[in-house]
Design a protein around this motif. Structure first.
Motif, short mmCIF file in Angstrom:
data_model
loop_
_atom_site.label_atom_id
_atom_site.label_comp_id
_atom_site.label_asym_id
_atom_site.label_seq_id
_atom_site.Cartn_x
_atom_site.Cartn_y
_atom_site.Cartn_z
N GLY A 59 3.53 -0.49 3.67
CA GLY A 59 3.91 -1.59 2.80
C GLY A 59 4.45 -1.07 1.48
O GLY A 59 4.17 0.06 1.09
N VAL A 60 5.25 -1.89 0.83
CA VAL A 60 5.79 -1.50 -0.47
C VAL A 60 5.16 -2.41 -1.53
O VAL A 60 5.30 -3.62 -1.47
CB VAL A 60 7.33 -1.60 -0.50
CG1 VAL A 60 7.85 -1.22 -1.87
CG2 VAL A 60 7.94 -0.71 0.57
N VAL A 61 4.41 -1.80 -2.43
CA VAL A 61 3.75 -2.55 -3.50
C VAL A 61 4.27 -2.04 -4.83
O VAL A 61 4.15 -0.86 -5.14
CB VAL A 61 2.21 -2.38 -3.42
CG1 VAL A 61 1.54 -3.24 -4.48
CG2 VAL A 61 1.70 -2.75 -2.04
N GLU A 62 4.87 -2.95 -5.57
CA GLU A 62 5.44 -2.61 -6.89
C GLU A 62 6.38 -1.41 -6.78
O GLU A 62 6.31 -0.48 -7.58
CB GLU A 62 4.31 -2.34 -7.89
CG GLU A 62 3.50 -3.59 -8.19
CD GLU A 62 2.24 -3.30 -9.00
OE1 GLU A 62 1.79 -2.14 -9.00
OE2 GLU A 62 1.71 -4.23 -9.61
N GLY A 63 7.22 -1.43 -5.76
CA GLY A 63 8.22 -0.38 -5.59
C GLY A 63 7.69 0.93 -5.06
O GLY A 63 8.44 1.89 -4.90
N LYS A 64 6.36 0.97 -4.75
CA LYS A 64 5.79 2.20 -4.23
C LYS A 64 5.41 2.02 -2.77
O LYS A 64 4.78 1.03 -2.40
CB LYS A 64 4.52 2.58 -5.02
CG LYS A 64 4.82 3.49 -6.19
CD LYS A 64 3.60 4.27 -6.63
CE LYS A 64 2.41 3.40 -7.02
NZ LYS A 64 1.28 4.21 -7.50
N ALA A 65 5.79 3.00 -1.92
CA ALA A 65 5.44 2.93 -0.50
C ALA A 65 3.96 3.27 -0.35
O ALA A 65 3.50 4.30 -0.82
CB ALA A 65 6.28 3.91 0.29
N MET A 66 3.22 2.37 0.30
CA MET A 66 1.78 2.59 0.48
C MET A 66 1.42 2.36 1.93
O MET A 66 2.13 1.68 2.66
CB MET A 66 0.99 1.66 -0.43
CG MET A 66 1.26 1.93 -1.90
SD MET A 66 0.27 0.89 -2.95
CE MET A 66 -0.80 2.09 -3.65
N HIS A 67 0.29 2.94 2.32
CA HIS A 67 -0.15 2.83 3.72
C HIS A 67 -1.50 2.15 3.78
O HIS A 67 -2.40 2.48 3.04
CB HIS A 67 -0.21 4.21 4.36
CG HIS A 67 1.15 4.85 4.43
ND1 HIS A 67 1.99 4.69 5.50
CD2 HIS A 67 1.81 5.62 3.54
CE1 HIS A 67 3.12 5.34 5.27
NE2 HIS A 67 3.04 5.92 4.08
N PHE A 68 -1.58 1.21 4.72
CA PHE A 68 -2.83 0.45 4.89
C PHE A 68 -3.30 0.55 6.33
O PHE A 68 -2.50 0.69 7.24
CB PHE A 68 -2.60 -1.02 4.52
CG PHE A 68 -2.16 -1.21 3.09
CD1 PHE A 68 -3.10 -1.41 2.10
CD2 PHE A 68 -0.82 -1.16 2.75
CE1 PHE A 68 -2.70 -1.57 0.78
CE2 PHE A 68 -0.41 -1.32 1.44
CZ PHE A 68 -1.36 -1.52 0.44
N CYS A 69 -4.62 0.45 6.51
CA CYS A 69 -5.18 0.60 7.86
C CYS A 69 -4.87 -0.62 8.71
O CYS A 69 -4.83 -0.54 9.92
CB CYS A 69 -6.68 0.87 7.79
SG CYS A 69 -7.65 -0.54 7.25
N SER A 70 -4.67 -1.77 8.07
CA SER A 70 -4.38 -2.98 8.83
C SER A 70 -3.58 -3.96 7.99
O SER A 70 -3.51 -3.84 6.76
CB SER A 70 -5.69 -3.64 9.28
OG SER A 70 -6.40 -4.10 8.14
#
Ligand SMILES: [Zn+2]
Length: 89
Positions: free
Chosen positions: A64-75
Protein backbone atom coordinates in the motif's frame (compact mmCIF):
# COMPACT_ATOMS: atom_id res chain seq x y z
CA UNK A 1 45.82 -60.89 28.47
CA UNK A 2 42.38 -59.47 29.14
CA UNK A 3 43.94 -56.11 29.87
CA UNK A 4 45.62 -56.11 26.46
CA UNK A 5 42.28 -56.69 24.79
CA UNK A 6 40.76 -53.79 26.72
CA UNK A 7 43.61 -51.51 25.65
CA UNK A 8 43.21 -52.58 22.04
CA UNK A 9 39.50 -51.91 22.22
CA UNK A 10 40.05 -48.49 23.77
CA UNK A 11 42.60 -47.63 21.10
CA UNK A 12 40.15 -48.61 18.36
CA UNK A 13 37.36 -46.63 19.97
CA UNK A 14 39.60 -43.58 20.36
CA UNK A 15 40.75 -43.90 16.74
CA UNK A 16 37.21 -44.01 15.38
CA UNK A 17 36.07 -41.23 17.67
CA UNK A 18 38.91 -38.93 16.57
CA UNK A 19 38.29 -39.78 12.93
CA UNK A 20 34.61 -38.93 13.29
CA UNK A 21 35.29 -35.67 15.11
CA UNK A 22 37.93 -34.65 12.58
CA UNK A 23 35.57 -35.38 9.69
CA UNK A 24 32.66 -33.44 11.16
CA UNK A 25 35.03 -30.60 11.97
CA UNK A 26 36.33 -30.50 8.39
CA UNK A 27 32.83 -30.70 6.93
CA UNK A 28 31.66 -27.93 9.22
CA UNK A 29 34.64 -25.86 8.10
CA UNK A 30 33.86 -26.35 4.42
CA UNK A 31 30.13 -25.70 4.78
CA UNK A 32 30.55 -22.78 7.12
CA UNK A 33 30.60 -20.11 4.44
CA UNK A 34 27.45 -20.80 2.46
CA UNK A 35 25.03 -22.34 4.93
CA UNK A 36 22.44 -19.62 4.33
CA UNK A 37 21.89 -18.84 0.66
CA UNK A 38 21.00 -15.21 0.08
CA UNK A 39 17.35 -14.65 -0.83
CA UNK A 40 16.58 -12.98 -4.16
CA UNK A 41 16.57 -9.22 -3.62
CA UNK A 42 13.20 -7.75 -2.74
CA UNK A 43 11.38 -11.08 -2.80
CA UNK A 44 11.96 -13.21 0.28
CA UNK A 45 12.62 -10.18 2.43
CA UNK A 46 11.05 -9.95 5.88
CA UNK A 47 9.06 -6.78 6.39
CA UNK A 48 7.19 -5.47 9.40
CA UNK A 49 3.55 -4.54 9.39
CA UNK A 50 3.39 -0.99 10.77
CA UNK A 51 -0.17 -1.59 11.99
CA UNK A 52 0.01 -4.84 13.96
CA UNK A 53 3.79 -5.21 14.17
CA UNK A 54 3.89 -8.68 12.63
CA UNK A 55 6.79 -9.79 10.50
CA UNK A 56 6.01 -11.52 7.19
CA UNK A 57 7.51 -12.27 3.80
CA UNK A 58 7.18 -9.29 1.53
CA UNK A 59 5.60 -11.18 -1.36
CA UNK A 60 2.87 -12.58 0.91
CA UNK A 61 1.70 -9.22 2.15
CA UNK A 62 -0.30 -6.31 0.78
CA UNK A 63 1.48 -3.37 -0.74
CA UNK A 64 0.00 0.00 0.00
CA UNK A 65 1.02 3.60 -0.47
CA UNK A 66 0.57 5.79 2.58
CA UNK A 67 1.46 9.46 2.33
CA UNK A 68 3.53 8.80 -0.78
CA UNK A 69 5.51 6.01 0.90
CA UNK A 70 5.29 2.37 -0.22
CA UNK A 71 4.43 0.21 2.78
CA UNK A 72 3.73 -3.46 3.31
CA UNK A 73 0.92 -4.91 5.38
CA UNK A 74 0.17 -8.48 6.40
CA UNK A 75 -3.47 -8.15 5.36
CA UNK A 76 -6.01 -5.84 3.74
CA UNK A 77 -7.51 -5.35 7.20
CA UNK A 78 -4.28 -3.94 8.61
CA UNK A 79 -3.90 -1.67 5.60
CA UNK A 80 -7.40 -0.26 6.18
CA UNK A 81 -6.80 0.15 9.92
CA UNK A 82 -3.51 1.92 9.27
CA UNK A 83 -5.09 4.29 6.72
CA UNK A 84 -7.89 5.12 9.17
CA UNK A 85 -5.42 5.69 11.98
CA UNK A 86 -3.37 7.97 9.73
CA UNK A 87 -6.38 9.99 8.56
CA UNK A 88 -7.56 10.42 12.14
CA UNK A 89 -4.32 11.90 13.42
ZN1 LIG B 1 -1.02 -6.81 10.26
Amino acid sequence: MLRLLVYAFLLCAAYFFIKKVARSFLEGYHQGGDRRPAPPPGEAELVRDPQCGAYFMRQKGIKGVVEGKAMHFCSEECYDKYLKRKSRS
